[in-house]
Design an enzyme around this catalytic site. Structure first.
Site, mmCIF file in Angstrom:
data_model
loop_
_atom_site.group_PDB
_atom_site.id
_atom_site.type_symbol
_atom_site.label_atom_id
_atom_site.label_comp_id
_atom_site.label_asym_id
_atom_site.label_seq_id
_atom_site.Cartn_x
_atom_site.Cartn_y
_atom_site.Cartn_z
ATOM 1 N N CYS A 18 0.991 -1.161 -0.003
ATOM 2 C CA CYS A 18 -0.097 -0.629 -0.164
ATOM 3 C C CYS A 18 0.575 1.289 -0.181
ATOM 4 C CB CYS A 18 -0.632 0.000 1.162
ATOM 5 S SG CYS A 18 -0.260 -0.359 2.327
ATOM 6 N N ASN A 21 2.330 1.671 3.763
ATOM 7 C CA ASN A 21 2.999 0.420 4.656
ATOM 8 C C ASN A 21 2.551 0.274 6.641
ATOM 9 O OD1 ASN A 21 6.107 -1.869 5.376
ATOM 10 N ND2 ASN A 21 3.816 -2.817 5.641
ATOM 11 N N CYS A 23 -1.085 0.650 7.523
ATOM 12 C CA CYS A 23 -3.094 0.256 7.710
ATOM 13 C C CYS A 23 -2.976 -1.376 6.796
ATOM 14 C CB CYS A 23 -3.551 1.103 7.360
ATOM 15 S SG CYS A 23 -3.872 3.178 8.248
ATOM 16 N N ARG A 24 -3.036 -0.983 5.218
ATOM 17 C CA ARG A 24 -3.864 -2.037 4.080
ATOM 18 C C ARG A 24 -3.004 -3.100 4.275
ATOM 19 N NH1 ARG A 24 -5.520 2.225 -0.250
ATOM 20 N NH2 ARG A 24 -3.011 2.853 0.799
ATOM 21 N N SER A 25 -1.809 -2.685 3.915
ATOM 22 C CA SER A 25 -1.057 -3.929 3.291
ATOM 23 C C SER A 25 -0.893 -4.590 4.659
ATOM 24 C CB SER A 25 0.337 -3.477 2.801
ATOM 25 O OG SER A 25 1.682 -1.992 3.220
ATOM 26 N N ASP A 137 -8.129 4.667 1.595
ATOM 27 C CA ASP A 137 -6.955 4.072 2.179
ATOM 28 C C ASP A 137 -8.522 4.906 3.365
ATOM 29 O OD1 ASP A 137 -5.129 5.439 3.596
ATOM 30 O OD2 ASP A 137 -4.885 7.141 2.303
HETATM 31 P P1 4NP Z 1 -1.816 2.646 3.981
HETATM 32 O O1 4NP Z 1 -2.321 3.938 4.931
HETATM 33 O O2 4NP Z 1 -1.280 2.747 2.685
HETATM 34 O O3 4NP Z 1 -2.746 1.552 4.088
HETATM 35 O O4 4NP Z 1 -0.697 2.438 5.331
HETATM 36 C C1 4NP Z 1 -1.695 5.419 4.923
HETATM 37 C C2 4NP Z 1 -0.969 5.682 5.494
HETATM 38 C C3 4NP Z 1 -0.687 6.817 6.493
HETATM 39 C C4 4NP Z 1 -0.711 7.370 5.075
HETATM 40 C C5 4NP Z 1 -1.550 7.525 3.980
HETATM 41 C C6 4NP Z 1 -2.329 6.603 3.986
HETATM 42 N N1 4NP Z 1 -0.047 8.685 5.158
HETATM 43 O O5 4NP Z 1 -0.678 10.104 4.490
HETATM 44 O O6 4NP Z 1 0.641 9.551 6.363
#
Ligand code: 4NP
Length: 169
Positions: A18, A21, A23-25, A137
């Site tokens: 994602c 790294n 939340c989703r992945s 997201d």
């Molecule tokens: P992920 O979520 O891609 O699912 O880990 C996010 C985590 C942090 C951010 C965006 C999405 N950020 O903008 O910091």
């Protein structure tokens, strides 16, 4: 003969990707580990996750992801790392959470052949449609977003498990 035996014993290597790294992945990694464990197939898989971005390197998964997964008996752990070109050699399936991740992965794929390892994770959900393949997201949203991530990821991981086992049965 020896070569084919060796290939059969190779683990199936899956990398969930994602943006951050956190939340989703990591959720994909944790859900897939859970399903593989449940199926008694832990020894046949190598599972990891990574982010296309570098903002959260070394961080543990977001506490909201951890809590929502834990409520379903799923453990999420690890530390954020950034995806690298070496991952394209190592992993069999590189699974993008959304279309931005897919585009970024395609941009760093070392060769066309290795780029073919990149898929949208939700392609493997038999109930998904080609115009709606993102795992949204959840980072800036409310708690429902984290539950939705687990629902979408779990449906896709179940389909992915069926797919990889049918390929390497
Ligand atoms: P992920 O979520 O891609 O699912 O880990 C996010 C985590 C942090 C951010 C965006 C999405 N950020 O903008 O910091």
């Amino acid at each position: 003969m020896l070569e084919s035996l060796r290939m059969e014993n190779e683990p199936i290597k899956l990398l969930f990707v994602c943006l951050g790294n956190i939340c989703r992945s990591p959720t994909g990694e944790g859900v897939m580990r859970h399903l593989v464990d449940e199926a008694g197939l832990k020894h046949r898989f190598e599972i990891d996750s990574a982010g296309t971005g570098s903002w959260h390197l070394g961080e543990s998964p977001d506490r909201r992801s951890v809590a929502h997964a834990a409520a379903r008996g799923i453990t999420i752990g690890g530390h954020a790392r950034q995806v690298s070109s070496a991952d394209f050699d190592h992993y069999d399936y590189i699974l993008a959470a959304d279309a931005y991740n897919l585009r970024d992965l395609q941009a760093i794929a070392p060769t066309d052949e290795l780029e073919a390892k990149v898929h949208m994770l939700r392609e493997f959900d038999p109930m998904s449609t080609p115009d709606d393949l993102d795992v949204p997201d959840p980072y800036y949203g409310g708690p429902n977003g984290f539950d939705e991530v687990i629902d979408l990821v779990e449906a896709a991981c179940r389909g992915l498990l069926d797919e990889v086992l049918s390929q390497k049965a």
